[in-house]
Design a protein around this motif. Structure first.
Motif, PDB file in Angstrom:
ATOM      1  N   VAL A   1       0.871  -1.174   0.000  1.00  0.00           N
ATOM      2  CA  VAL A   1       0.000   0.000   0.000  1.00  0.00           C
ATOM      3  C   VAL A   1       0.908   1.225   0.000  1.00  0.00           C
ATOM      4  O   VAL A   1       1.768   1.368   0.871  1.00  0.00           O
ATOM      5  CB  VAL A   1      -0.935   0.032   1.219  1.00  0.00           C
ATOM      6  N   ARG A   2       0.738   2.069  -0.991  1.00  0.00           N
ATOM      7  CA  ARG A   2       1.576   3.266  -1.092  1.00  0.00           C
ATOM      8  C   ARG A   2       0.942   4.412  -0.324  1.00  0.00           C
ATOM      9  O   ARG A   2      -0.254   4.692  -0.471  1.00  0.00           O
ATOM     10  CB  ARG A   2       1.788   3.655  -2.555  1.00  0.00           C
ATOM     11  N   LEU A   3       1.760   5.094   0.460  1.00  0.00           N
ATOM     12  CA  LEU A   3       1.287   6.188   1.309  1.00  0.00           C
ATOM     13  C   LEU A   3       1.961   7.507   0.936  1.00  0.00           C
ATOM     14  O   LEU A   3       3.096   7.540   0.468  1.00  0.00           O
ATOM     15  CB  LEU A   3       1.592   5.909   2.785  1.00  0.00           C
ATOM     16  N   PHE A   4       1.236   8.591   1.175  1.00  0.00           N
ATOM     17  CA  PHE A   4       1.808   9.931   1.186  1.00  0.00           C
ATOM     18  C   PHE A   4       2.013  10.353   2.637  1.00  0.00           C
ATOM     19  O   PHE A   4       1.419   9.776   3.554  1.00  0.00           O
ATOM     20  CB  PHE A   4       0.855  10.936   0.532  1.00  0.00           C
ATOM     21  N   ALA A   5       2.815  11.365   2.838  1.00  0.00           N
ATOM     22  CA  ALA A   5       2.853  12.019   4.140  1.00  0.00           C
ATOM     23  C   ALA A   5       1.702  13.003   4.257  1.00  0.00           C
ATOM     24  O   ALA A   5       0.980  13.026   5.261  1.00  0.00           O
ATOM     25  CB  ALA A   5       4.192  12.737   4.337  1.00  0.00           C
TER      26      ALA A   5
ATOM     27  N   GLY B   1       1.404  -0.785  11.627  1.00  0.00           N
ATOM     28  CA  GLY B   1       0.696  -1.838  12.345  1.00  0.00           C
ATOM     29  C   GLY B   1      -0.456  -2.406  11.547  1.00  0.00           C
ATOM     30  O   GLY B   1      -0.719  -3.617  11.573  1.00  0.00           O
ATOM     31  N   MET B   2      -1.146  -1.552  10.795  1.00  0.00           N
ATOM     32  CA  MET B   2      -2.219  -2.021   9.918  1.00  0.00           C
ATOM     33  C   MET B   2      -1.657  -2.907   8.808  1.00  0.00           C
ATOM     34  O   MET B   2      -2.278  -3.891   8.406  1.00  0.00           O
ATOM     35  CB  MET B   2      -2.960  -0.833   9.317  1.00  0.00           C
ATOM     36  N   GLY B   3      -0.479  -2.523   8.307  1.00  0.00           N
ATOM     37  CA  GLY B   3       0.159  -3.350   7.298  1.00  0.00           C
ATOM     38  C   GLY B   3       0.473  -4.730   7.826  1.00  0.00           C
ATOM     39  O   GLY B   3       0.224  -5.745   7.158  1.00  0.00           O
ATOM     40  N   GLU B   4       1.019  -4.791   9.033  1.00  0.00           N
ATOM     41  CA  GLU B   4       1.306  -6.085   9.647  1.00  0.00           C
ATOM     42  C   GLU B   4       0.024  -6.896   9.833  1.00  0.00           C
ATOM     43  O   GLU B   4      -0.007  -8.109   9.566  1.00  0.00           O
ATOM     44  CB  GLU B   4       1.998  -5.893  10.988  1.00  0.00           C
ATOM     45  N   GLU B   5      -1.032  -6.237  10.268  1.00  0.00           N
ATOM     46  CA  GLU B   5      -2.313  -6.916  10.499  1.00  0.00           C
ATOM     47  C   GLU B   5      -2.821  -7.608   9.236  1.00  0.00           C
ATOM     48  O   GLU B   5      -3.367  -8.715   9.290  1.00  0.00           O
ATOM     49  CB  GLU B   5      -3.343  -5.897  10.990  1.00  0.00           C
ATOM     50  N   HIS B   6      -2.638  -6.954   8.074  1.00  0.00           N
ATOM     51  CA  HIS B   6      -3.195  -7.476   6.830  1.00  0.00           C
ATOM     52  C   HIS B   6      -2.143  -8.075   5.907  1.00  0.00           C
ATOM     53  O   HIS B   6      -2.475  -8.513   4.798  1.00  0.00           O
ATOM     54  CB  HIS B   6      -3.965  -6.366   6.115  1.00  0.00           C
TER      55      HIS B   6
ATOM     56  N   PRO C   1       9.563  -3.122   9.989  1.00  0.00           N
ATOM     57  CA  PRO C   1       9.706  -3.869   8.730  1.00  0.00           C
ATOM     58  C   PRO C   1       8.495  -3.742   7.829  1.00  0.00           C
ATOM     59  O   PRO C   1       8.550  -4.159   6.670  1.00  0.00           O
ATOM     60  CB  PRO C   1       9.897  -5.315   9.201  1.00  0.00           C
ATOM     61  N   TRP C   2       7.423  -3.149   8.340  1.00  0.00           N
ATOM     62  CA  TRP C   2       6.186  -2.999   7.556  1.00  0.00           C
ATOM     63  C   TRP C   2       6.045  -1.615   6.951  1.00  0.00           C
ATOM     64  O   TRP C   2       5.020  -1.302   6.351  1.00  0.00           O
ATOM     65  CB  TRP C   2       4.974  -3.331   8.428  1.00  0.00           C
ATOM     66  N   LEU C   3       7.064  -0.777   7.109  1.00  0.00           N
ATOM     67  CA  LEU C   3       7.067   0.545   6.483  1.00  0.00           C
ATOM     68  C   LEU C   3       8.350   0.695   5.681  1.00  0.00           C
ATOM     69  O   LEU C   3       9.452   0.689   6.238  1.00  0.00           O
ATOM     70  CB  LEU C   3       6.973   1.658   7.521  1.00  0.00           C
TER      71      LEU C   3
END
Length: 340
Positions: free
Chosen positions: A134-138, A189-194, A223-225
């Motif tokens: 999932v790509r994020l912006f700041a 944390g959401m990345g790790e969850e999914h 490790p999830w970012l």
């Protein structure tokens, strides 16, 4: 508490082979924002139509933007998501990344909470679609629509730079940095969850250069970012500067884009076009950049995005046929670089 098992992001090999006989580790993708119906005069494509054109032009996958009408999680129930997966299978494509359009910089807690909820739903969508990123912006400022066409004019200052101080100017840059950092930690944390990696893009505002992106990711230390490093939006395109960025970020890089517009010269070679809004900047040296990414063992996607208004010679909005032409030439342009 984040788990200790680092996620693996390995998107495999390009479908075409290099002239030397070795398969490249880089794949080419088409970002759905190119056909979202906001940069040209005409309607958006459906997801199935996007996949059809991506396969026709030789792309290996599609990056899904979480905007309407194609990719907003609120609109996509399980039946619709199954139909989208069927389209990917039908055209032999994968989906490496789903893009969030988030702004974590607001001093209003309610705003940040809404953005985090959207990112959580985007992570769920990515998992359902088989995407690993999932790509994020700041601090994405958004794309206002004016007379049916997207424009950045309302979110930039007079110098042409994105400006996030028009709203809530009482927040300092350090305040916003810390708001973003707190949200990125939750997003990881959401990345790790999914089971999907969050990738922070080096995109203004707040982020001024690749080092800001790197610092935010290192400060979260999850490790999830990881990082989406895009050459066209570098503040400095000098080769030494770019090389330092690529070598420093190293294996934190999991996704990347290329953009611009293209033309075919009298010898039939596809070349980059100098655009009005970037006439005072050198063109990105993608061959140099690809070489650097190969040096660090990058094995992700380069996804083409047409993400600015496209105009005819008389400054009227171009139609979708122009977009088709650009997408086709963009694939040929980058394919030639990778294969050579």
């Amino acid at each position: 508490m984040l788990g200790s098992m680092a996620p693996k992001v390995n998107t495999g090999s390009l479908a075409t082979e290099q002239k030397a006989g070795k398969a490249s580790k880089i794949k080419l993708g088409l970002y759905s924002i190119s056909y979202g119906g906001i940069w040209y005069r005409g309607a958006a494509l459906s997801f199935d139509e996007l996949c059809k054109h991506a396969r026709e032009y030789g792309f290996d996958g599609v990056e899904l933007d979480n905007k309407r009408p194609m990719g907003n999680p609120m609109d996509l129930d399980q039946r619709k998501r199954e139909e989208m997966r069927s389209s990917l299978t039908r055209y032999g494509l994968e989906i490496p990344c789903v893009a969030a359009n988030n702004d974590f910089s607001s001093p209003m807690p309610e705003h940040r909470d809404c953005q985090l909820l959207m990112v959580r739903e985007t992570a769920k969508l990515a998992k359902d679609m088989g995407a690993k990123i999932v790509r994020l912006f700041a601090a994405w400022p958004g794309v206002p629509i004016n007379e049916g066409i997207g424009t950045y004019d309302f979110v930039r200052d007079n110098s042409g730079y994105f400006n996030f101080t028009r709203h809530f100017p009482f927040a300092t840059r350090l305040d916003r940095w810390n708001f973003v950092k707190e949200c990125l930690s939750e997003a990881a944390g959401m990345g790790e969850e999914h089971g999907v990696v969050m990738a922070l893009q080096n995109h203004a505002p707040l982020i001024r250069h690749w080092k800001d992106t790197y610092d935010l990711v290192k400060e979260i230390n999850s490790p999830w970012l990881k990082i989406c490093l895009d050459l066209p939006i570098f503040d400095n395109l000098d080769k030494e500067y770019v090389a330092n960025a690529v070598h420093t970020t190293g294996n934190l890089q999991v996704h990347s884009h290329y953009g611009g517009e293209y033309y075919r010269d009298e010898d039939g070679v596809v070349r980059q076009k100098v655009l009005e809004h970037n006439f005072n900047r050198p063109l990105p040296d993608y061959a140099h950049y690809i070489g650097l990414m190969n040096e660090i063992g990058y094995n992700g996607y380069f996804t083409f995005e047409l993400c600015h208004p496209v105009l005819n010679d008389d400054h009227t909005p171009a139609g979708i046929e122009y977009v088709h032409e650009q997408v086709s030439m963009a694939r040929e342009f980058m394919g030639n670089i990778i294969n050579n």
